[in-house]
Design an enzyme around this catalytic site. Structure first.
Site, short mmCIF file in Angstrom:
data_model
loop_
_atom_site.label_atom_id
_atom_site.label_comp_id
_atom_site.label_asym_id
_atom_site.label_seq_id
_atom_site.Cartn_x
_atom_site.Cartn_y
_atom_site.Cartn_z
N ARG A 38 0.67 -1.44 0.02
CA ARG A 38 0.03 -0.01 0.01
C ARG A 38 0.98 1.10 0.12
O ARG A 38 0.46 2.27 0.62
CB ARG A 38 -1.06 -0.16 1.17
CG ARG A 38 -1.89 -1.16 1.35
CD ARG A 38 -3.19 -0.90 0.60
NE ARG A 38 -4.13 -2.03 0.74
CZ ARG A 38 -5.44 -1.78 1.17
NH1 ARG A 38 -5.78 -0.69 1.30
NH2 ARG A 38 -6.20 -2.71 1.08
N ARG A 64 -7.06 11.73 -6.64
CA ARG A 64 -8.48 10.88 -6.52
C ARG A 64 -9.68 11.83 -5.94
O ARG A 64 -10.77 11.34 -6.25
CB ARG A 64 -8.40 9.78 -5.06
CG ARG A 64 -7.49 8.61 -5.56
CD ARG A 64 -8.59 7.70 -6.41
NE ARG A 64 -9.87 7.50 -5.92
CZ ARG A 64 -10.23 6.88 -4.81
NH1 ARG A 64 -9.31 6.29 -4.04
NH2 ARG A 64 -11.48 6.82 -4.18
N ASP A 123 -7.03 -3.15 -7.13
CA ASP A 123 -7.53 -3.78 -5.82
C ASP A 123 -7.75 -5.13 -6.00
O ASP A 123 -8.26 -5.43 -7.33
CB ASP A 123 -8.82 -3.05 -5.45
CG ASP A 123 -9.43 -3.22 -3.94
OD1 ASP A 123 -8.62 -2.55 -3.12
OD2 ASP A 123 -10.00 -4.18 -3.60
#
Ligand code: CP3
Length: 375
Positions: free
Chosen positions: A55, A68, A104
């Protein structure tokens, strides 16, 4: 990257290319293959311990939050230019030794039509949890044409990254099954374990289909140029060793076998899997990921010969004062020397509240400290 580490890395490259510039010949041994990360995965000597962070892209970075802004997670994960940008962001900040594709574990499920979404601050949720043979019949295999954005993003990333390896990934069968069965994140995965014990036929049908989807998703990434893969079976640690052996391992093994011909290192990781480390390796991984609960020296004793280890600083340590971090990083490096190969990482993903400057300092510390005493 510290000067010492850079000199050592370049020395390895020049030696392996016989001093000939890579642009002017067809590389028999491209520099990526000789990167410290891939060398450590292959248990070869390295000039310094390679490091990347699970991550490493994401909420700890202000530039990630800006990029984002207003975009849902799954729409970010289905746009090649966004995937490319978010994958590269951490590498502009830290001289980590590998990039990990921004995606993901639920992306391939959504790509085959599963009604699953990622809720901000919650995680993957599905409106119709998996219950029956009818649900299994609806779960179809993944075709490369379902994920063109993955092929496009990996292709452009491999070009941009040069000698830095790109890690592709997929969710492990237990972890994917858990999101489908629980309908969302879960603490103990009780419904998942109940289905595993109570309906072995449906369980194996589901895990085998999920294994096919994960293998296809990884093959797309490797075909497009990813030079290593990680199977995140994050929540498999809630299964005891005997049940893991019969109910989960055969499916993970099939995923790793599907990639055996591709010669890319295969990493296998799960949280709280101290009792399963031997089996994570035996399933067919080249590198076993270790969380922070078991020291790497002990982990080395729990896996078969011929495996490298990855890990295992507790992500929460990065929230402590620097002298604590420094001491713990050095401790992980010392324990990692017992392993046949060591890739430094956290024991799980970067926490969103982590200061990115601390990640940069840890990266430098790992390089400097290990370059002083090359393995
Ligand atoms: O490592 C990287 O930098 C690559 C990015 C990555 C993401 N998800 C992006 C993401 C990776 C490797 C994953 C894998 C993943 N997704 C796993 C396995 C790894 C692990 O941590 O155990 C799991 C279990 C998931 C499921 C999932 N997706 C969770 C638990 C969450 C977090 C929920 C939350 O908001 O707290 C997500 C969403 C998600 N995936 C985010 C990111 C950056 C946060 C969403 C956002 O920024 O809006």
């Amino acid at each position: 990257m510290p000067l010492l580490a850079r000199v050592a890395r370049d020395a390895v490259r020049v030696r392996d290319l016989g001093g000939v510039s890579c642009e002017r010949i067809t590389c028999v041994t491209p520099p990526t293959q000789e990167s410290p990360f891939l060398r450590a995965c292959r248990r070869e000597p390295v000039p310094y311990t390679p490091v990347w962070f699970m991550r490493q892209a994401g909420r700890s970075l202000p530039e990630y939050r800006a990029a984002r802004n207003g975009m849902t997670m799954l729409s970010a994960c289905t746009r090649a230019e966004v995937i490319t940008e978010l994958t590269l962001q951490p590498l502009r900040r830290f001289p980590v030794d590998a990039a990990i594709l921004f995606s993901d574990i639920v992306v391939p499920l959504r790509a085959v039509g599963v009604d699953i979404d990622i809720k901000p601050g919650v995680g993957p949720v599905t409106a119709q949890p998996f219950r029956s043979e009818a649900d299994l019949a609806r779960l179809r295999d993944l075709d490369p044409g379902d994920v063109p954005y993955i092929t496009d993003a990996v292709t452009s990333l491999v070009r941009e990254l040069g000698a830095t390896p790109l890690i592709g990934f997929a969710g492990g069968p237990f972890t994917l099954a858990s999101y489908l069965i629980e309908g969302g994140p879960s603490k103990n995965h009780d419904l998942t374990r109940a289905l595993m014990y109570g309906d072995p036929g449906l369980w194996h049908g589901l895990l085998s289909r999920l294994a096919d989807i994960a293998a296809a998703f990884l093959r797309v990434q490797v075909s497009a140029g990813a030079s290593a893969v990680q199977l995140f079976d994050s929540w498999a640690g809630v299964v005891g060793p005997d049940d893991y052996r019969t109910a989960v391992l055969p499916h993970s093994r099939r995923i790793f076998e599907a990639l055996a011909g591709s010669a890319v290192p295969r990493i296998h990781f799960g949280v709280g899997t101290g009792e399963l480390l031997g089996q994570l390796g035996a399933a067919g991984a080249d590198v076993v990921g270790v969380d922070w609960r078991v020291g790497l020296d002990e982990a080395a004793a729990r896996v078969d010969a011929g495996k490298a280890l990855q890990g295992n600083l507790d992500p929460a340590i990065l929230l402590a004062p620097w002298p604590v971090i420094e001491q713990r990083v050095k401790q992980v490096l010392v324990q990692g020397r017992v392993a046949e190969g060591h890739v430094f990482n956290l024991g799980h993903g970067v926490l969103p509240q982590t200061d990115p400057d601390v990640l940069a300092r840890v990266t430098d510390l790992v390089h400097q400290e290990s370059a002083r005493r090359p393995v």
